[in-house]
Design an enzyme around this catalytic site. Structure first.
Site, PDB file in Angstrom:
ATOM      1  CB  ALA A 124       5.421  -1.974  -0.073  1.00  0.00           C
ATOM      2  N   PRO A 125       4.735  -4.778  -0.784  1.00  0.00           N
ATOM      3  CG  PRO A 125       4.708  -7.225  -0.412  1.00  0.00           C
ATOM      4  CD  PRO A 125       3.473  -5.811  -0.718  1.00  0.00           C
ATOM      5  N   GLY A 126       6.740  -5.620  -2.637  1.00  0.00           N
ATOM      6  CA  GLY A 126       7.730  -5.274  -4.252  1.00  0.00           C
ATOM      7  C   GLY A 126       7.220  -6.726  -4.778  1.00  0.00           C
ATOM      8  N   GLY A 127       6.415  -7.753  -4.838  1.00  0.00           N
ATOM      9  CA  GLY A 127       6.482  -8.236  -5.547  1.00  0.00           C
ATOM     10  C   GLY A 127       6.620  -8.261  -7.235  1.00  0.00           C
ATOM     11  CG  ASP A 149       0.865  10.941   0.531  1.00  0.00           C
ATOM     12  OD1 ASP A 149      -0.201  10.330  -0.411  1.00  0.00           O
ATOM     13  OD2 ASP A 149       0.829  11.876   1.372  1.00  0.00           O
ATOM     14  CB  CYS A 171      -6.058  -7.499  -5.534  1.00  0.00           C
ATOM     15  SG  CYS A 171      -5.274  -7.350  -3.931  1.00  0.00           S
TER      16      CYS A 171
HETATM   17  C1  LIG Z   1      -1.803  -3.218  -3.511  1.00  0.00           C
HETATM   18  S1  LIG Z   1      -0.552  -3.105  -2.659  1.00  0.00           S
HETATM   19  C2  LIG Z   1       0.891  -2.613  -4.087  1.00  0.00           C
HETATM   20  C3  LIG Z   1       1.209  -4.035  -3.952  1.00  0.00           C
HETATM   21  C4  LIG Z   1       2.161  -4.132  -4.597  1.00  0.00           C
HETATM   22  N1  LIG Z   1       2.237  -3.929  -6.073  1.00  0.00           N
HETATM   23  C5  LIG Z   1       3.314  -5.602  -5.033  1.00  0.00           C
HETATM   24  O1  LIG Z   1       3.098  -6.227  -5.656  1.00  0.00           O
HETATM   25  O2  LIG Z   1       3.419  -6.639  -3.676  1.00  0.00           O
HETATM   26  C6  LIG Z   1      -0.650  -1.020  -2.744  1.00  0.00           C
HETATM   27  C7  LIG Z   1       0.188  -0.380  -1.947  1.00  0.00           C
HETATM   28  O3  LIG Z   1       0.361   1.476  -1.981  1.00  0.00           O
HETATM   29  C8  LIG Z   1       0.422   1.870  -0.284  1.00  0.00           C
HETATM   30  N2  LIG Z   1       0.000   3.001  -0.125  1.00  0.00           N
HETATM   31  C9  LIG Z   1      -0.959   3.671   0.206  1.00  0.00           C
HETATM   32  N3  LIG Z   1      -1.550   5.268   0.023  1.00  0.00           N
HETATM   33  C10 LIG Z   1       0.090   5.663  -0.531  1.00  0.00           C
HETATM   34  C11 LIG Z   1       0.226   6.716  -1.143  1.00  0.00           C
HETATM   35  N4  LIG Z   1      -0.543   7.862  -0.677  1.00  0.00           N
HETATM   36  N5  LIG Z   1       1.215   7.043  -1.867  1.00  0.00           N
HETATM   37  C12 LIG Z   1       1.687   6.021  -1.910  1.00  0.00           C
HETATM   38  N6  LIG Z   1       1.073   4.343  -1.703  1.00  0.00           N
HETATM   39  C13 LIG Z   1       0.674   4.344  -0.986  1.00  0.00           C
HETATM   40  C14 LIG Z   1       0.040   1.085   0.671  1.00  0.00           C
HETATM   41  O4  LIG Z   1       1.436   1.333   1.289  1.00  0.00           O
HETATM   42  C15 LIG Z   1       0.694  -0.184  -0.518  1.00  0.00           C
HETATM   43  O5  LIG Z   1       1.999  -1.098  -0.047  1.00  0.00           O
END
Ligand SMILES: C[S@@+](CC[C@H](N)C(=O)[O-])C[C@H]1O[C@@H](n2cnc3c(N)ncnc32)[C@H](O)[C@@H]1O
Length: 420
Positions: free
Chosen positions: A242-245, A289, A359
């Site tokens: 999320a948000p899915g890019g 999770d 990032c």
């Molecule tokens: C860097 S962001 C992802 C951005 C996404 N890949 C994009 O390009 O739009 C990291 C994501 O890890 C998720 N996250 C954090 N802890 C998590 C967990 N225990 N299990 C699954 N997802 C988790 C967060 O909600 C967040 O959306």
């Protein structure tokens, strides 16, 4: 007369209450003002402290923030300086601190009078470089040669970058649509779908945005899907999606993949669904999770693991990171990154490929995590990546660059085939 009440209250939410910056209650000018104050927070804070001579009591911290907003307005808004001073004075009254209007007036007018002298008195490196000491220390330790350029890049907003949806049209066809709309974009060197504007453009002016012609995505982020290189029919897991890019980019590159997008945050997963709908792509979405084993997912040919991290590579887009992140957060993040890598590795088929992405520009979250993993897993090996960014022992590191991409790290791992 314009005042800065909303701006002060928004700044207070981040600086005093510790919440992520949220500009949705502000107009465009207010958002610009608060974001710029956050971007140059340590500088304006030091100047306000110099001007006030005696710190204000804690209960009047909002007045200190008001002086900072006033300084930012004087320095950055395209309006006569006395208009900014008057707006700040009006704000003091509206904050029910009428007594502070003369203090606000005198302080900002003194700045206008003695600007150079006051600025010269500020020599603390934190204020001069506009970063907290722990980030400066990390950057200098990890990138002694490049740290000054990174710090400079972080202090300016990044360009607006687009990813053209190649299912709808080619990049050159979209460039023509932009030209017809009176907009001139540059071609990204990193991504064949990438375009960028040196000056900001409102989304409402981007032709076909609502119909999925294009998305906002940094060109460095676009490397993720390109490096994973989706092939027809492959089963792919985007594990922190999320948000899915990046999920959307994978589907735009190869719509026949069978994509599962997972995340722990149901609200952010709604955004993944909205993005799929807008762009006309489809994948399975699942809230789970990653800290727990998820055998029901089965196994995948490829996995994208874009872990939660310090976000130190995207500070210029989210300047509140400089205030909200703490050095002490790193230990927990690194532990989680290693756990997630171990957990999703079991979801990769023998011979499958995993892209580890952050990032972050801190090596402890990047090659530190990858090298630790490689030491403990005999069935994992690193694959070479194209030569982009700064060479590292494992993987590639993009550093934030003025007028180009943000900071990202990528490492490509392969799982040994059974019997090898
Ligand atoms: C860097 S962001 C992802 C951005 C996404 N890949 C994009 O390009 O739009 C990291 C994501 O890890 C998720 N996250 C954090 N802890 C998590 C967990 N225990 N299990 C699954 N997802 C988790 C967060 O909600 C967040 O959306």
């Amino acid at each position: 007369m314009r005042n800065f009440v909303n701006e002060v209250n928004t700044l207070k939410t981040t600086v005093i209450e510790g919440h992520v910056f949220d500009g949705k209650h502000l107009d465009a000018l207010g958002r610009l003002l608060v974001q710029t104050t956050l971007r140059r927070y340590f500088w304006f804070d030091a100047i306000a402290t110099e001007l006030l001579e005696k710190p204000l009591p804690r209960k009047h911290r909002d007045l200190h923030l008001l002086i900072m907003i006033g300084l930012c307005a004087i320095e950055t808004l395209n309006q006569p300086q006395h208009t900014s001073v008057n707006a700040a004075v009006e704000t003091a009254k509206r904050l029910n601190k009428r007594w502070a209007s003369s203090l606000t007036n005198a302080t900002l007018r003194r700045y206008l009078r003695d600007r150079e002298k006051i600025q010269n008195r500020v020599i603390d490196p934190v204020a001069v470089h506009n970063h907290p000491a722990w980030i400066l220390d990390h950057l200098r330790a990890d990138f002694p040669q490049e740290s000054s350029a990174v710090i400079l890049a972080n202090n300016y907003p990044g360009p607006l970058s687009l990813r053209v949806n190649r299912l709808k049209q080619s990049r050159s066809a979209y460039l023509d649509r932009l030209k017809t709309a009176g907009l001139n974009a540059e071609l990204s060197n990193l991504s064949p779908q990438g375009l960028y504007f040196e000056n900001p453009v409102p989304i409402s002016r981007l032709p076909g945005f609502q119909d999925g012609a294009v998305s906002i995505q940094d060109e460095g982020a676009q490397l993720a899907a390109l490096l994973l290189d989706p092939q027809p029919g492959e089963r792919i897991l985007d594990a922190c999606s999320a948000p899915g890019g990046k999920s959307c980019h994978l589907l735009e590159l190869e719509p026949t993949i069978i994509l599962t997008s997972t995340d722990i945050d149901p609200d952010r997963l709604e955004q993944v669904r909205d993005n799929f709908d807008r762009l006309g792509v489809n994948g399975e979405i699942s809230c789970l999770d990653l800290g727990l084993d998820q055998p029901q997912l089965g196994t995948f040919d490829k996995i994208l693991l874009d872990v939660p991290c310090s976000a130190s590579g995207v500070i210029r887009r989210h300047p509140d990171i400089k205030l909200l992140r703490r050095a002490t957060d790193l230990e927990g993040l690194i532990k989680k990154q290693g756990q997630f890598l171990t957990s999703v590795w079991d979801r990769l088929r023998p011979g499958g490929i995993l892209l580890y992405a952050t990032c972050s520009i801190f090596s402890d979250e990047n090659e530190g995590v990858v090298s630790q993993f490689l030491q403990t897993r005999e069935d994992a090996a690193i694959l070479p990546l194209p030569e982009v960014g700064v060479p590292r022992a494992f993987g590639v590191q993009l550093l934030p660059t003025q007028n180009a991409h943000d900071g990202f790290y990528y490492a490509l791992l392969i799982k040994a085939s059974t019997g090898s």
